[in-house]
Design an enzyme around this catalytic site. Structure first.
Site, PDB file in Angstrom:
ATOM      1  N   CYS A 132       7.047  -0.218   6.488  1.00  0.00           N
ATOM      2  CA  CYS A 132       6.545   1.010   5.872  1.00  0.00           C
ATOM      3  C   CYS A 132       7.584   1.539   4.900  1.00  0.00           C
ATOM      4  CB  CYS A 132       6.262   2.047   6.966  1.00  0.00           C
ATOM      5  SG  CYS A 132       5.624   3.611   6.335  1.00  0.00           S
ATOM      6  N   LEU A 133       7.134   1.924   3.717  1.00  0.00           N
ATOM      7  CA  LEU A 133       8.055   2.481   2.732  1.00  0.00           C
ATOM      8  C   LEU A 133       8.701   3.773   3.224  1.00  0.00           C
ATOM      9  CD1 LEU A 133       6.048   1.848  -0.564  1.00  0.00           C
ATOM     10  CD2 LEU A 133       7.867   0.449   0.445  1.00  0.00           C
ATOM     11  N   GLN A 176       2.847  10.018   1.542  1.00  0.00           N
ATOM     12  CA  GLN A 176       4.192   9.468   1.449  1.00  0.00           C
ATOM     13  C   GLN A 176       4.943   9.932   0.212  1.00  0.00           C
ATOM     14  OE1 GLN A 176       2.540   5.322   2.322  1.00  0.00           O
ATOM     15  NE2 GLN A 176       4.662   5.185   3.028  1.00  0.00           N
ATOM     16  N   GLY A 186       0.835  -1.192   0.000  1.00  0.00           N
ATOM     17  CA  GLY A 186       0.000   0.000   0.000  1.00  0.00           C
ATOM     18  C   GLY A 186       0.866   1.237   0.000  1.00  0.00           C
ATOM     19  N   HIS A 232      -3.138   1.344   8.574  1.00  0.00           N
ATOM     20  CA  HIS A 232      -1.804   1.919   8.438  1.00  0.00           C
ATOM     21  C   HIS A 232      -1.806   3.083   7.433  1.00  0.00           C
ATOM     22  CE1 HIS A 232       2.725   1.450   8.043  1.00  0.00           C
ATOM     23  NE2 HIS A 232       2.435   2.066   6.919  1.00  0.00           N
ATOM     24  N   GLU A 233      -2.401   2.855   6.271  1.00  0.00           N
ATOM     25  CA  GLU A 233      -2.383   3.882   5.220  1.00  0.00           C
ATOM     26  C   GLU A 233      -3.270   5.079   5.583  1.00  0.00           C
ATOM     27  OE1 GLU A 233      -0.052   3.705   3.201  1.00  0.00           O
ATOM     28  OE2 GLU A 233       0.398   1.575   3.248  1.00  0.00           O
ATOM     29  N   HIS A 285      -1.452   7.405   7.726  1.00  0.00           N
ATOM     30  CA  HIS A 285      -0.596   8.326   6.966  1.00  0.00           C
ATOM     31  C   HIS A 285      -1.358   9.581   6.550  1.00  0.00           C
ATOM     32  CE1 HIS A 285       3.279   6.439   6.451  1.00  0.00           C
ATOM     33  NE2 HIS A 285       2.729   5.292   6.065  1.00  0.00           N
TER      34      HIS A 285
END
Length: 168
Positions: A92-93, A51, A46, A134-135, A138
């Protein structure tokens, strides 16, 4: 399509609260495609718009093995359906190289718009429920490191800053 640079913790832009999307423009469609390309290139499940320094309420995901079944969430919201603790090891990226055990709700209902502005709902559990939460975090300026102790968060921050300094 283009691969976009992914912001990394502790970049303060990751703390920006994303704005609601109200127009479905060709530019938005291009951003969606670029985010998908970036997510696939980075081997993520995702990616939230925050991000990639696009501060609007947009998330892309793809859980298919072939990376050919993307889900687009515009202005996503979720409701907890089962708040039993679902502990998963999250990565996480924006926090590259770190995987931490974080507790999230086991099952959620997510409501969003698709890339064309059509409303949809999904009930998700397990890893997909974790990813949705999670997303959306963000988009609200919250990171997985916020669920960790201050000591652990600081260690990660120090290591990432050191790695960044070595790259520059």
């Amino acid at each position: 399509m283009a691969v976009l640079p992914v912001l990394e913790f502790p970049d303060p832009r990751l703390r920006t609260v994303a704005k609601t999307i109200t127009e479905f423009t060709p530019e938005l469609q291009q951003t969606i495609d670029d985010m998908l390309e970036t997510m696939y290139e980075e081997n993520g499940l995702g990616l939230a718009a925050t991000q990639v320094n696009y501060h609007h309420r947009l998330v892309v995901m793809d859980f298919s093995d072939e990376k050919n079944d993307p889900i687009i969430f515009i202005n996503p919201e979720f409701e907890v359906l089962d708040d039993a603790p679902n502990e998963q090891q999250e990565g996480c990226l924006s926090v590259p190289g770190f995987y931490e055990h974080i507790y999230r709700a086991a099952k959620v209902r997510v409501k969003a718009l698709d890339r064309h502005g059509k409303t949809f709902e999904m009930e998700v559990d397990d890893l997909l429920a974790v990813c949705v939460q999670h997303e959306i975090d963000h988009l609200d300026g919250k990171l997985m490191v916020d669920y960790l102790s201050p000591l652990k968060r600081n260690r990660i921050k120090t290591k990432l800053l050191k790695q960044k300094k070595m790259k520059d």
